[in-house]
Write a protein that holds these residues in place. Structure first.
Motif, PDB file in Angstrom:
ATOM      1  N   CYS A 360      -1.884   4.251  -4.105  1.00 55.56           N
ATOM      2  CA  CYS A 360      -0.687   3.729  -3.446  1.00 55.56           C
ATOM      3  C   CYS A 360      -0.814   3.553  -1.937  1.00 55.56           C
ATOM      4  CB  CYS A 360       0.504   4.653  -3.740  1.00 55.56           C
ATOM      5  SG  CYS A 360       0.934   4.747  -5.490  1.00 55.56           S
ATOM      6  N   ILE A 361      -1.688   4.315  -1.295  1.00 53.94           N
ATOM      7  CA  ILE A 361      -1.815   4.222   0.161  1.00 53.94           C
ATOM      8  C   ILE A 361      -3.056   3.438   0.551  1.00 53.94           C
ATOM      9  CG2 ILE A 361      -2.102   5.541   2.292  1.00 53.94           C
ATOM     10  CD1 ILE A 361      -0.459   7.757   1.051  1.00 53.94           C
ATOM     11  N   PHE A 362      -4.210   3.837   0.039  1.00 55.48           N
ATOM     12  CA  PHE A 362      -5.470   3.209   0.421  1.00 55.48           C
ATOM     13  C   PHE A 362      -5.570   1.771  -0.099  1.00 55.48           C
ATOM     14  CE2 PHE A 362     -10.119   2.586  -0.017  1.00 55.48           C
ATOM     15  CZ  PHE A 362     -10.469   2.773   1.305  1.00 55.48           C
ATOM     16  N   ASN A 363      -5.124   1.559  -1.346  1.00 51.59           N
ATOM     17  CA  ASN A 363      -5.205   0.219  -1.932  1.00 51.59           C
ATOM     18  C   ASN A 363      -3.876  -0.529  -1.919  1.00 51.59           C
ATOM     19  OD1 ASN A 363      -8.017   0.034  -2.805  1.00 51.59           O
ATOM     20  ND2 ASN A 363      -7.527   1.710  -4.193  1.00 51.59           N
ATOM     21  N   GLY A 364      -2.776   0.174  -1.681  1.00 50.60           N
ATOM     22  CA  GLY A 364      -1.485  -0.494  -1.598  1.00 50.60           C
ATOM     23  C   GLY A 364      -0.929  -0.949  -2.925  1.00 50.60           C
ATOM     24  N   PHE A 365      -1.348  -0.319  -4.030  1.00 53.11           N
ATOM     25  CA  PHE A 365      -0.825  -0.691  -5.338  1.00 53.11           C
ATOM     26  C   PHE A 365       0.568  -0.095  -5.521  1.00 53.11           C
ATOM     27  CE2 PHE A 365      -5.500  -0.787  -6.773  1.00 53.11           C
ATOM     28  CZ  PHE A 365      -5.626  -2.095  -6.311  1.00 53.11           C
ATOM     29  N   PRO A 366       1.368  -0.614  -6.437  1.00 53.97           N
ATOM     30  CA  PRO A 366       2.750  -0.145  -6.583  1.00 53.97           C
ATOM     31  C   PRO A 366       2.842   1.280  -7.118  1.00 53.97           C
ATOM     32  CG  PRO A 366       2.215  -1.752  -8.291  1.00 53.97           C
ATOM     33  CD  PRO A 366       1.074  -1.766  -7.324  1.00 53.97           C
ATOM     34  N   PHE A 367       4.006   1.862  -6.906  1.00 59.94           N
ATOM     35  CA  PHE A 367       4.314   3.233  -7.308  1.00 59.94           C
ATOM     36  C   PHE A 367       4.045   3.475  -8.790  1.00 59.94           C
ATOM     37  CE2 PHE A 367       7.411   6.098  -9.200  1.00 59.94           C
ATOM     38  CZ  PHE A 367       7.293   7.242  -8.424  1.00 59.94           C
ATOM     39  N   VAL A 368       4.358   2.486  -9.625  1.00 57.14           N
ATOM     40  CA  VAL A 368       4.267   2.677 -11.070  1.00 57.14           C
ATOM     41  C   VAL A 368       2.830   2.913 -11.523  1.00 57.14           C
ATOM     42  CG1 VAL A 368       4.007   0.203 -11.589  1.00 57.14           C
ATOM     43  CG2 VAL A 368       5.075   1.728 -13.276  1.00 57.14           C
ATOM     44  N   ASP A 369       1.854   2.437 -10.761  1.00 59.51           N
ATOM     45  CA  ASP A 369       0.452   2.629 -11.148  1.00 59.51           C
ATOM     46  C   ASP A 369       0.018   4.080 -11.038  1.00 59.51           C
ATOM     47  OD1 ASP A 369       0.302  -0.038 -11.648  1.00 59.51           O
ATOM     48  OD2 ASP A 369      -0.828  -0.559  -9.851  1.00 59.51           O
ATOM     49  N   ALA A 370       0.774   4.886 -10.296  1.00 57.04           N
ATOM     50  CA  ALA A 370       0.424   6.300 -10.133  1.00 57.04           C
ATOM     51  C   ALA A 370       1.545   7.206 -10.632  1.00 57.04           C
ATOM     52  CB  ALA A 370       0.113   6.609  -8.670  1.00 57.04           C
ATOM     53  N   TRP A 371       2.343   6.719 -11.581  1.00 55.26           N
ATOM     54  CA  TRP A 371       3.497   7.501 -12.036  1.00 55.26           C
ATOM     55  C   TRP A 371       3.071   8.840 -12.629  1.00 55.26           C
ATOM     56  CZ3 TRP A 371       4.075   9.311 -16.967  1.00 55.26           C
ATOM     57  CH2 TRP A 371       3.251   8.755 -17.948  1.00 55.26           C
ATOM     58  N   PHE A 372       1.955   8.856 -13.339  1.00 59.15           N
ATOM     59  CA  PHE A 372       1.499  10.107 -13.951  1.00 59.15           C
ATOM     60  C   PHE A 372       1.198  11.158 -12.883  1.00 59.15           C
ATOM     61  CE2 PHE A 372      -2.067  12.803 -15.282  1.00 59.15           C
ATOM     62  CZ  PHE A 372      -1.517  13.407 -16.407  1.00 59.15           C
ATOM     63  N   ASN A 373       0.582  10.746 -11.804  1.00 57.67           N
ATOM     64  CA  ASN A 373       0.219  11.691 -10.744  1.00 57.67           C
ATOM     65  C   ASN A 373       1.448  12.176  -9.986  1.00 57.67           C
ATOM     66  OD1 ASN A 373      -2.132   9.289 -10.716  1.00 57.67           O
ATOM     67  ND2 ASN A 373      -2.887  11.377 -10.954  1.00 57.67           N
ATOM     68  N   PHE A 374       2.426  11.308  -9.797  1.00 55.11           N
ATOM     69  CA  PHE A 374       3.684  11.745  -9.190  1.00 55.11           C
ATOM     70  C   PHE A 374       4.376  12.777 -10.084  1.00 55.11           C
ATOM     71  CE2 PHE A 374       3.411   7.838  -6.615  1.00 55.11           C
ATOM     72  CZ  PHE A 374       3.750   8.360  -5.385  1.00 55.11           C
ATOM     73  N   MET A 375       4.397  12.517 -11.383  1.00 54.17           N
ATOM     74  CA  MET A 375       5.005  13.474 -12.307  1.00 54.17           C
ATOM     75  C   MET A 375       4.267  14.798 -12.300  1.00 54.17           C
ATOM     76  SD  MET A 375       7.706  12.167 -13.564  1.00 54.17           S
ATOM     77  CE  MET A 375       7.960  13.428 -14.816  1.00 54.17           C
ATOM     78  N   ALA A 376       2.946  14.756 -12.181  1.00 50.85           N
ATOM     79  CA  ALA A 376       2.163  15.996 -12.148  1.00 50.85           C
ATOM     80  C   ALA A 376       2.526  16.835 -10.925  1.00 50.85           C
ATOM     81  CB  ALA A 376       0.673  15.664 -12.157  1.00 50.85           C
ATOM     82  N   LEU A 377       2.669  16.201  -9.764  1.00 47.54           N
ATOM     83  CA  LEU A 377       3.055  16.957  -8.566  1.00 47.54           C
ATOM     84  C   LEU A 377       4.461  17.536  -8.715  1.00 47.54           C
ATOM     85  CD1 LEU A 377       1.647  14.845  -5.579  1.00 47.54           C
ATOM     86  CD2 LEU A 377       0.706  16.914  -6.620  1.00 47.54           C
ATOM     87  N   LEU A 378       5.363  16.795  -9.362  1.00 46.12           N
ATOM     88  CA  LEU A 378       6.707  17.333  -9.604  1.00 46.12           C
ATOM     89  C   LEU A 378       6.662  18.537 -10.537  1.00 46.12           C
ATOM     90  CD1 LEU A 378       8.772  14.021  -9.988  1.00 46.12           C
ATOM     91  CD2 LEU A 378       8.727  15.595  -8.031  1.00 46.12           C
ATOM     92  N   ILE A 379       5.744  18.526 -11.495  1.00 45.82           N
ATOM     93  CA  ILE A 379       5.586  19.684 -12.394  1.00 45.82           C
ATOM     94  C   ILE A 379       5.090  20.891 -11.604  1.00 45.82           C
ATOM     95  CG2 ILE A 379       4.237  20.584 -14.328  1.00 45.82           C
ATOM     96  CD1 ILE A 379       4.388  17.792 -15.560  1.00 45.82           C
ATOM     97  N   PHE A 380       4.147  20.677 -10.686  1.00 40.52           N
ATOM     98  CA  PHE A 380       3.675  21.783  -9.841  1.00 40.52           C
ATOM     99  C   PHE A 380       4.816  22.341  -9.007  1.00 40.52           C
ATOM    100  CE2 PHE A 380      -0.613  19.960 -10.545  1.00 40.52           C
ATOM    101  CZ  PHE A 380      -1.284  21.129 -10.898  1.00 40.52           C
ATOM    102  N   ILE A 381       5.704  21.474  -8.527  1.00 43.84           N
ATOM    103  CA  ILE A 381       6.853  21.936  -7.751  1.00 43.84           C
ATOM    104  C   ILE A 381       7.776  22.796  -8.614  1.00 43.84           C
ATOM    105  CG2 ILE A 381       8.906  21.160  -6.494  1.00 43.84           C
ATOM    106  CD1 ILE A 381       7.309  18.669  -5.676  1.00 43.84           C
ATOM    107  N   ALA A 382       7.877  22.471  -9.908  1.00 44.79           N
ATOM    108  CA  ALA A 382       8.791  23.186 -10.807  1.00 44.79           C
ATOM    109  C   ALA A 382       8.178  24.442 -11.410  1.00 44.79           C
ATOM    110  CB  ALA A 382       9.240  22.251 -11.928  1.00 44.79           C
ATOM    111  N   LEU A 383       6.885  24.688 -11.201  1.00 44.13           N
ATOM    112  CA  LEU A 383       6.233  25.849 -11.821  1.00 44.13           C
ATOM    113  C   LEU A 383       6.897  27.189 -11.484  1.00 44.13           C
ATOM    114  CD1 LEU A 383       2.408  25.046 -11.560  1.00 44.13           C
ATOM    115  CD2 LEU A 383       3.843  25.092 -13.606  1.00 44.13           C
TER     116      LEU A 383
END
Length: 402
Positions: A360-383
């Motif tokens: 999303c930052i280096f290549n500028g691809f949309p948010f949806v292409d990294a949805w799994f990784n965003f969800m993973a970080l949210l899971i770490f926040i909820a641990l």
């Protein structure tokens, strides 16, 4: 007459806000008195940021020492040596009389590679007898070996091309015909995202966040473990009216603010000052920084909740942070590892941080292409929600064992 008692209206709506404020002030006092926090939260993060970005400032290693064994010693071979010395990565520092001397220089780490030109090379080139030249390089250092291999192979090809060009020009061929013969296929190379092939762009953006996460893991586990070590855990919980959520938020809020400021300062330094490419935009950078800090603190709380011991929780945090460098997939792709290791890599916050940065930052691809990784970080926040009761029990009942 209505004599309704308004006493309840004068009370604060909840004692938790007062407890949260008091715990936050208490934690600020602890941070001020204990130099460990100053060093691990401010000094060391700044130091590693400056160290790695300065170390890799040139982008690639330059002028690495190379030797030459030129037993032919003609104008043609000397021209080859000059061309090798003109390359960015190579620096011809010594000439050796034979291969044994050059080999000893490599063993003594005086040079990384050497070019061997046997006697009669020029005569063989001019008479089209296909002479052989050799080059030897050390692969003990992967980066140095790969770059020097490229330079040595290029200069070897240039030698035969130069002789072929001279021969064909003497026979009356045009420059276009010569170019077509020497290079029948023209290569159109596009290095997307990092056209400079700079190691700073893809190593500093992984190594420094990984170290910042290490400090966040350790400080979170350390701050919770010291409550048991110094027998202040019951006092801490009492200030929150035995509400573990209020106690944790109040205790970790100052750390969160400091770490967030440090992380944002790092992001501003590399993207704003050093001008690392970031087509993904400022919003995605700020969002990733916030998620990285929250996920790191969440994992630190979770590690302490699994093993409410100062020593064991900090050991787990150290191990997880160090393994994260390998599991991030920066230097060796995850998909090339064993399937079990590929699955295990998803358990490391740094892996998801790097994937979001890359997508999303280096290549500028949309948010949806990294949805799994965003969800993973949210899971770490909820641990922490899975271990808060165990942390509360440890604070009320556990006794510190050195």
């Amino acid at each position: 007459m209505n004599n309704t008692d308004n006493t309840d209206n004068k009370r604060p709506p909840t004692p938790y806000l007062r407890g949260l404020w008091n715990i936050t002030l208490r934690e600020c006092g602890i941070l001020r008195r204990n130099p460990v926090y100053l060093f691990c939260m401010v000094f060391f993060p700044i130091l590693v940021t400056l160290f790695f970005t300065t170390l890799l400032n040139e982008g690639q290693p330059q002028k690495m020492p190379v030797g030459v064994v030129d037993n032919d010693n003609t104008s043609t071979t000397r021209a080859l040596v000059r061309k090798l010395n003109s390359f960015q990565a190579s620096d011809v520092v010594a000439h050796y009389p034979n291969i044994n001397e050059a080999r000893k220089a490599i063993q003594q780490n005086k040079i990384y590679a050497f070019l061997y030109i046997p006697k009669g090379t020029t005569d063989g080139l001019l008479s089209a007898r296909q002479p052989k030249i050799s080059f030897y390089y050390s692969q003990a250092g992967l980066t140095a070996g790969a770059l020097l291999y490229r330079d040595l192979k290029t200069v070897s090809s240039l030698g035969s091309a130069a002789v072929g060009q001279g021969t064909m020009r003497a026979k009356g061929f045009t420059d276009a015909q010569i170019q077509t013969f020497l290079q029948p296929i023209a290569i159109d190379l596009h290095m997307i995202g990092n056209p400079w092939a700079s190691y700073n762009l893809y190593l500093s953006t992984m190594l420094i966040p990984g170290l910042l996460m290490l400090f966040m893991f350790l400080i979170t586990a350390y701050s919770l473990g010291t409550e048991i070590k110094f027998n202040t855990s019951k006092e801490w919980l009492a200030m929150a009216d035995n509400n573990i959520f209020v106690a944790l938020i109040g205790k970790l809020l100052p750390q969160f603010v400091i770490f967030l400021c440090i992380f944002y300062a790092f992001l501003y330094y590399i993207f704003g000052y050093l001008n690392f490419p970031h087509p993904g935009g400022i919003f995605m950078i700020l969002l990733l920084g916030l998620l990285a800090v929250l996920a790191s603190i969440g994992f630190g709380i979770f590690a302490f909740g699994l093993m409410p011991s100062l020593r064991m929780s900090m050991s787990v945090c150290s191990l997880w942070a160090v393994l994260g460098f390998t599991m991030s997939g920066t230097t060796f792709p995850i998909f090339a590892m064993h399937h079990s290791i590929e699955a295990l890599a998803q358990l490391f916050p740094l892996r998801h941080y790097f994937m979001i940065y890359q997508i999303c930052i280096f290549n500028g691809f949309p948010f949806v292409d990294a949805w799994f990784n965003f969800m993973a970080l949210l899971i770490f926040i909820a641990l922490p929600f899975f271990v808060v009761n165990k942390i509360k029990k440890a604070m009320l009942e556990y006794v510190y064992v050195p």
